[in-house]
Enzyme design. Sequence first.
Site, short mmCIF file in Angstrom:
data_model
loop_
_atom_site.label_atom_id
_atom_site.label_comp_id
_atom_site.label_asym_id
_atom_site.label_seq_id
_atom_site.Cartn_x
_atom_site.Cartn_y
_atom_site.Cartn_z
N GLU A 30 32.96 -13.51 -17.18
CA GLU A 30 31.61 -13.12 -16.76
C GLU A 30 31.13 -14.06 -15.67
O GLU A 30 31.50 -15.25 -15.64
CB GLU A 30 30.66 -13.18 -17.96
CG GLU A 30 29.20 -12.88 -17.56
CD GLU A 30 28.26 -12.63 -18.74
OE1 GLU A 30 28.68 -12.78 -19.90
OE2 GLU A 30 27.09 -12.28 -18.47
N ASN A 75 25.72 -9.94 -20.05
CA ASN A 75 24.34 -9.75 -19.64
C ASN A 75 24.22 -9.68 -18.12
O ASN A 75 23.34 -8.99 -17.59
CB ASN A 75 23.48 -10.91 -20.16
CG ASN A 75 23.44 -10.95 -21.69
OD1 ASN A 75 23.75 -9.97 -22.35
ND2 ASN A 75 23.08 -12.09 -22.25
N GLU A 176 25.49 -4.40 -24.21
CA GLU A 176 24.44 -4.77 -25.19
C GLU A 176 23.08 -4.17 -24.84
O GLU A 176 22.07 -4.87 -24.77
CB GLU A 176 24.34 -6.29 -25.30
CG GLU A 176 25.61 -6.92 -25.84
CD GLU A 176 25.51 -8.40 -26.20
OE1 GLU A 176 24.50 -9.04 -25.84
OE2 GLU A 176 26.44 -8.91 -26.84
N GLU A 297 33.54 -8.45 -27.36
CA GLU A 297 33.06 -9.84 -27.32
C GLU A 297 33.13 -10.40 -28.74
O GLU A 297 32.48 -9.86 -29.64
CB GLU A 297 31.61 -9.94 -26.83
CG GLU A 297 31.45 -9.77 -25.33
CD GLU A 297 30.03 -10.03 -24.85
OE1 GLU A 297 29.38 -10.95 -25.39
OE2 GLU A 297 29.58 -9.30 -23.96
N GLN A 354 34.57 -16.41 -23.97
CA GLN A 354 35.10 -15.82 -22.76
C GLN A 354 36.44 -16.50 -22.46
O GLN A 354 37.00 -17.12 -23.37
CB GLN A 354 34.10 -15.99 -21.64
CG GLN A 354 32.78 -15.24 -21.97
CD GLN A 354 31.76 -15.21 -20.84
OE1 GLN A 354 31.96 -15.75 -19.79
NE2 GLN A 354 30.62 -14.55 -21.10
O1 AHR Z 1 29.41 -13.93 -23.72
C1 AHR Z 1 28.12 -14.41 -23.49
C2 AHR Z 1 27.04 -13.36 -23.65
O2 AHR Z 1 26.94 -12.97 -24.98
C3 AHR Z 1 27.26 -12.07 -22.89
O3 AHR Z 1 26.80 -12.13 -21.59
C4 AHR Z 1 26.46 -11.09 -23.69
O4 AHR Z 1 26.98 -9.79 -23.62
C5 AHR Z 1 26.45 -11.66 -25.10
O5 AHR Z 1 25.19 -11.66 -25.64
#
Ligand code: AHR
Length: 505
Positions: A30, A75, A176, A297, A354
């Site tokens: 991300e 996000n 989300e 995730e 991640q």
């Molecule tokens: O992985 C970090 C964040 O966690 C992501 O941006 C979001 O999708 C989740 O809330």
Amino acid sequence: MNTSTTAKVTIDPDYRIGTIDPRLYGSFVEHLGRCVYGGVYEPGHATADANCFRRDVLELVRELNIPITRYPGGNFVSGYNWEDGIGPKTQRPARLDLAWRTTETNQFGLDDFITWCKAANTAPLMAINLGTRGPEQARDIVEYCNHPGGSLWSDRRVANGYRQPHQIKTWCLGNEMDGPWQIGAKTADEYGRAACEAAKLMKWVDPTIELVACGSSSSGMATFPQWDATVLTHTYPHVEYISLHTYYNNSNNQKPLPAFLAQSLDMDAQIGAVIATADFVQAKLRSPKSMMLSFDEWNVWKNLAEPNKPVEPWAIAPSQVQDVYTMEDALLVGAMLITLLRHADRVKIACIAQLVNVIAPIMTETGGRCWRQTIFWPLLHASKFGRGEALQVIVDSPTYELPDHRPIPVLETMATREDGTLTIFAVNKGAEALPLEIDLRAAGATRVIEHIVLDHADLKAANTAAQPTRVVPHNQDQTRLEGGRLQTQLNRYSWNVVRLATIGQ
Ligand code: AHR
């Protein structure tokens, strides 16, 4: 309830759960913190290649053998204009990213990610913005990526130096969207309608793609699992997967260990609930199609409760959510991998979140070193050895009790089989060594290839730049196979991989 101190397991390879989709070992990049800038991409780094990709990071990613990588958020994607990240770098705009309150320079974007995927030997799992944008931009990005040429967006890709289409197979319809923290959050009906229309247009551009609809952002949401039922009711014929997310926190290492390690059972329950919800919608719609799950995730996120915004807003790639993982975190990650394997018939994609620096198995210093966090090891072992068929295991384990009186099995285990090799993954969540007997008479096991162990006397031990090999796996040779019965002992608080040759190898 097993009140003895020995765990007993039976494995019969005829009892299969299903074929393991390699994408179970996916990950996530991300535009957050130093995942992209200073992580996968760093101009001027000693190991940077011609594309400014860090080769030291690429090596570790290739070692993990990550089959699919989700991008660009998270996000972040809900406010992202993908067009900002294509074309000549000098002409790309800097933008305020409202999700993480940073400045996005757009020096790394869609085409760069695709080039990086090729170098990393991974496939893209591309998320689109359904927060501030809609079906039109969803259609355009598929045209840019997958249409061969002869149209506005496909010709733009060719002009940017990518004659061949990127052929992105799998796409996430937003991120989300039920969360109030999300840019452009929606109700289930609003999102379900938007996702349905975006899905139709995307598949009209390229009917070969597959799509992931946003499920609840966690099982803790008040709208879980009704959100999932409503969204699927709108999107069922147009999508192949519903997403799940979960992070287990450790409140700055303060959560009691027995409760911390028990959290993989919550993941199991979450998967069960989403399967039940998807199957309910399938029945309601009289659809012949079973909805698959994309757990795109998941991880331990220790300080989840803390605000994750940088102190100084609008910084470029500040250090955000850089969890340093300990031995005990590796145990929970191992138990979560076992949980995913247990549902291999329905969970077809899963992304540890991640990949680099941000709640990640790989850490770097900007301008410096890169190393493996503790959680790298269970992920590596599962990705390397947990392929082929997932097998049903019958487990009789001692239990411990949580303050809410829930009995928690001390042993978490799963088995897989591929090419004449049987692999048993096991976590001992207990403070004592755990004697383990496995009945393998039906499995035709002929010899123990190896028994890999990850453990450490100090459960708070972590790997750092200065001590990158403090927590590393080792082999133990006390594991015996006689007359089809395996006898071993699992060290206290340990992650284990027992590999056996079977008849025919
Ligand atoms: O992985 C970090 C964040 O966690 C992501 O941006 C979001 O999708 C989740 O809330």
